[in-house]
Design an enzyme around this catalytic site. Structure first.
Site, short mmCIF file in Angstrom:
data_model
loop_
_atom_site.label_atom_id
_atom_site.label_comp_id
_atom_site.label_asym_id
_atom_site.label_seq_id
_atom_site.Cartn_x
_atom_site.Cartn_y
_atom_site.Cartn_z
N THR A 1 44.10 36.39 64.67
CA THR A 1 44.17 34.95 64.87
C THR A 1 42.80 34.40 64.49
O THR A 1 41.80 34.67 65.15
CB THR A 1 44.52 34.60 66.32
OG1 THR A 1 45.80 35.13 66.63
CG2 THR A 1 44.53 33.09 66.52
N LYS B 1 50.01 29.73 64.35
CA LYS B 1 49.52 30.45 65.53
C LYS B 1 48.77 29.51 66.47
O LYS B 1 48.84 29.66 67.69
CB LYS B 1 48.62 31.61 65.11
CG LYS B 1 48.12 32.47 66.29
CD LYS B 1 49.24 33.11 67.08
CE LYS B 1 48.73 33.86 68.30
NZ LYS B 1 48.03 35.10 67.98
N LYS C 1 38.53 32.04 72.18
CA LYS C 1 38.27 31.90 70.74
C LYS C 1 39.39 31.13 70.06
O LYS C 1 39.15 30.21 69.27
CB LYS C 1 38.12 33.30 70.13
CG LYS C 1 37.99 33.33 68.61
CD LYS C 1 39.32 33.67 67.91
CE LYS C 1 39.79 35.08 68.24
NZ LYS C 1 41.05 35.42 67.49
#
Length: 292
Positions: A102, A177, A245
């Site tokens: 990701t 995502k 993150k």
């Protein structure tokens, strides 16, 4: 040319909580597997099962026809792909590279552009489903890139996941995502607050779960992570530090597009507090610690 077990050597970079199971499932599909990860001990199980160890990203890239990566953070992705000893400096023309980390949508687009200049096919393909989905080969895989490359790699994707969708041009997998993570952030706050309320009201949270998980409140997080919370199991299927993150990438991307995401901003604030209190290496369900 079809990517068959007879003519395709697969490389996998990043043997972590999810990467190990993903690489194993490709091996079970009959493909020869070469692996590299920063800590070799992480790959010991795969090596015992027949995978071949490579001492560097460059060495792996030079030997493999399809290379999958799932590493930690965007700077890691950039180094692995665009560094002097990275994949694109050593991979053969005609190969396929697939980043399943990701990461940043704009970085995925840069990698695809650099790959095309070398005659290399690049896809960004982040996943959802956690450690369970990776182990059971039923990940959701969100793909960005051209249709021809997607169709070529699809048989390998099908060894790792069940819901595999080409979303659009390079970077589209990463944008998708982000949509996934935005949704999960709000859901995890709801799961934790629901269980905290149940416990405070004198209800048995496990019994409450039986009633609410199959109704309108149902979600993957409620069915799979709420039982872990009830047991006090905060082991990582997906790390808090990695979720922070992801939320940061989503907030920065949203800001660049002029989209306000107050719910996501609150979730990042709460998870950052959890990390500051030592929970960065816990699973995302550990958010409940802030409510208990």
């Amino acid at each position: 040319m079809a990517l068959t077990t007879e003519n395709t050597v697969v490389g996998f970079i990043g043997i972590g909580v999810m990467g190990k199971s993903m690489a194993r499932n490709i091996m079970r599909g009959g493909y020869p597997m070469h692996v590299y990860t920063r800590t070799k001990a992480s790959a010991d199980e795969l090596l015992a099962e027949g995978a071949v160890w490579e001492n560097s990203v460059a060495a792996l890239a030079a030997k493999c026809d399809v290379i999958f990566t799932i590493v930690g953070f965007p700077p890691d992705v950039e180094e692995v792909y665009l560094g002097e000893q990275g994949i694109l400096a050593h991979v053969r023309s005609g190969s396929y590279v697939v980043d399943m980390t990701t990461s940043r949508p704009d970085l995925a687009a840069r990698i695809a552009e650099a790959a095309a200049k070398k005659g290399v096919h690049a896809l960004d393909a982040p996943v959802s489903g956690g450690d369970i989905g990776a182990r059971e080969a039923r990940l959701s895989i969100m793909v960005g890139g051209d249709k021809e490359s997607f169709e070529a790699v699809l048989p390998l994707f099908q060894l790792m996941g069940k819901n595999i969708v080409l979303q659009g041009k390079p970077g589209s997998g990463q944008h998708t995502k982000m949509c996934n993570q935005i949704n999960i952030a709000a859901i995890m706050m709801g799961v934790c607050e629901s269980l905290a309320y149940a416990a405070k009201s004198g209800l048995d949270p496990a019994t409450v779960l039986k009633s609410i998980e199959s109704g309108a409140a149902g979600s993957w997080s409620l069915s799979n992570l709420a039982p872990r919370i009830i047991k006090g199991d905060y082991a990582p299927g997906f790390y808090v530090k990695h979720f922070i993150k992801d939320m940061t990438i989503a907030l920065e991307s949203a800001e660049a597009m002029g989209v306000d995401l107050p719910g996501l901003a609150l979730a990042r604030q709460l998870y950052s507090k959890l990390a500051a209190e030592g929970g960065g290496d816990d699973g995302t369900q550990a958010l409940f610690k802030l409510y208990s």
